[in-house]
Design a protein around this motif. Structure first.
Motif, short mmCIF file in Angstrom:
data_model
loop_
_atom_site.label_atom_id
_atom_site.label_comp_id
_atom_site.label_asym_id
_atom_site.label_seq_id
_atom_site.Cartn_x
_atom_site.Cartn_y
_atom_site.Cartn_z
N MET A 1 40.13 35.88 35.42
CA MET A 1 40.86 36.45 34.10
C MET A 1 39.96 36.38 33.06
SD MET A 1 44.84 35.44 34.88
CE MET A 1 45.22 36.07 33.12
N PHE B 1 38.94 40.11 34.02
CA PHE B 1 40.49 40.37 33.89
C PHE B 1 40.79 41.46 35.01
CE2 PHE B 1 44.32 42.11 32.11
CZ PHE B 1 45.15 40.96 31.85
N SER C 1 42.39 42.94 38.88
CA SER C 1 43.69 43.11 39.64
C SER C 1 43.60 42.07 40.57
CB SER C 1 44.09 44.36 39.94
OG SER C 1 43.90 45.21 38.84
N SER D 1 51.52 39.55 35.47
CA SER D 1 50.73 40.22 36.62
C SER D 1 50.79 41.59 36.76
CB SER D 1 51.48 39.56 37.54
OG SER D 1 52.90 40.15 38.09
N LEU E 1 47.84 42.70 34.59
CA LEU E 1 46.54 42.70 35.32
C LEU E 1 46.44 43.75 36.22
CD1 LEU E 1 46.82 38.80 36.25
CD2 LEU E 1 44.64 39.98 35.30
N CYS F 1 48.24 43.84 39.37
CA CYS F 1 48.18 43.29 40.82
C CYS F 1 48.97 44.23 41.83
CB CYS F 1 48.92 42.06 40.66
SG CYS F 1 48.45 40.70 39.90
#
Length: 384
Positions: free
Chosen positions: A190, A194, A196, A213, A216, A218
């Motif tokens: 991260m 950064f 996923s 999340s 990000l 995800c």
């Protein structure tokens, strides 16, 4: 990892060969040593012993006692403050924005993959979310004792793939691949890029962490879909890899192809998910040197691991960032070959040992180890 430890008692080895009758404490100790050799990628070899249960030297007990009343409270408060702060950043800068949905959600009984994120959001708000996320992730690592993180990049001429020299303009990697040692791996990645990740669907519903999340980007996994028309986990990941390869503004995806954690000295067989698209990959190797406590999240409970991590004043992380790996046509046509070649390169550059063990072997190790430790506790109680 924690769920695997919870399964120890519910899934003990059934055969006498896996769990022999041990008549004395020395028999149990010898059996544990044999287990550690057989399942070496998952064995803990630090000062804190098997499962972090000791025995602890007197000096170490004093250090732990002092750290528990000084370092631990301060680090816990700071870590929670950083988490809440970043949650507020994400909340503010996603106001009035609708999450991106890559696929329609299936009914609960259908299961499968659900995509709902803010990673595809563009503009200055996305810039703030990414920039603050990278900065605060690094601050959080600092709070945990990772004060400096040296990074090295090997000579591209010694690590490049055969196809790289033929390319006039370098292609963007579709995915970052890394060995998996600890949940701390996620914090480092991260702070660095950064990306996923692939996460359980329940993560997206957690307080604080759920929104982070989604920022990000995800890919949420519940379980394999029952519907034959649903593209499933590999299809969704493959689509995201291709998107990141084609579009510079698309979120990069990060995968741990081993599928589980190790103690950091070994590299397990790679799953092919990161390599199915045939796009270039960026290999990253994480090493956690230690003297007392190993931060590898393997064969230890989550609570005990976090406690010992916070008690250690200085923690170490070294990063080896390999050049982008460009697959040959043969590797594009054969994802298993592609995965195997990248794995061998990472093992060579990271000085890691190749192992063919997998998640099933880890569960056998945990269950057998738990049974032996139970016998050991019985012997200790009899002595008392």
């Amino acid at each position: 990892m924690e769920s695997e430890l919870k399964d120890m008692n519910s899934n003990p080895p059934s055969s006498k060969e896996e769990r022999p009758l041990l008549k004395s404490e020395s028999d149990v100790t010898a059996a544990i040593e044999e287990l550690d050799k057989k399942f070496a990628p998952y064995a803990r070899t630090d000062l804190y012993g098997t499962m972090g249960l000791g025995p602890f030297p007197a000096a170490e007990k004093v250090k732990l006692a002092v750290a528990m009343v000084t370092l631990v409270p301060v680090r816990f408060v700071l870590a929670m403050s950083i988490l809440v702060l970043y949650y507020l950043v994400c909340r503010v800068f996603t106001l009035f924005s609708s999450p991106y949905r890559g696929a329609e959600e299936e009914e609960e009984e259908g299961g499968g993959v659900v995509q709902e994120d803010y990673a595809h959001m563009g503009g200055w708000r996305r810039t703030v979310i990414v920039g603050s996320g990278r900065f605060l992730s690094r601050v959080l690592l600092f709070v945990f004792g990772f004060y400096w993180i040296p990074e090295s990049c090997p000579d591209p001429e010694t690590t490049s793939s055969s196809e790289e020299d033929d390319k006039e303009e370098p292609e963007r990697p579709g995915v970052i691949v890394s060995n998996h040692v600890s949940y701390l791996d996620i914090l480092y990645h991260m702070s660095a890029s950064f990306p996923s990740f692939v996460a359980k669907r329940s993560v997206g519903k957690l307080p604080l962490v759920g929104l982070i999340s989604k920022c990000l980007g995800c890919v949420y996994v519940q379980r394999e879909a029952k519907s034959p028309d649903f593209k499933g986990v590999s299809g969704t990941v493959n689509e995201r890899v291709r998107e990141a390869h084609r579009n510079k503004s698309a979120p990069t995806i990060m995968l741990f192809p081993e599928g589980t954690t190790t103690n950091g000295d070994y590299l397990l067989t790679f799953k092919t998910g990161a390599f199915l698209a045939g796009t270039p990959v960026l290999p990253v190797i994480l090493k956690y040197p230690y003297e007392r406590f190993s931060v590898a999240w393997d064969t230890i409970s989550g609570a005990r691991h976090v406690l010992f991590l916070l008690c250690q004043f200085v923690n170490h992380l070294e990063v080896i960032r390999l050049p982008v790996y460009y697959p040959s046509q043969e590797e594009k046509d054969n994802p298993k070959l592609y995965a195997s070649n990248v794995r061998r390169l990472m093992a060579s550059e990271g000085n890691m040992i190749l192992s063919d063990l997998g998640l099933g072997d880890k569960r056998i190790y945990h269950a057998t180890l738990n049974g032996n430790l139970s016998q050991l506790r019985v012997f200790h109680q009899k002595e008392e």
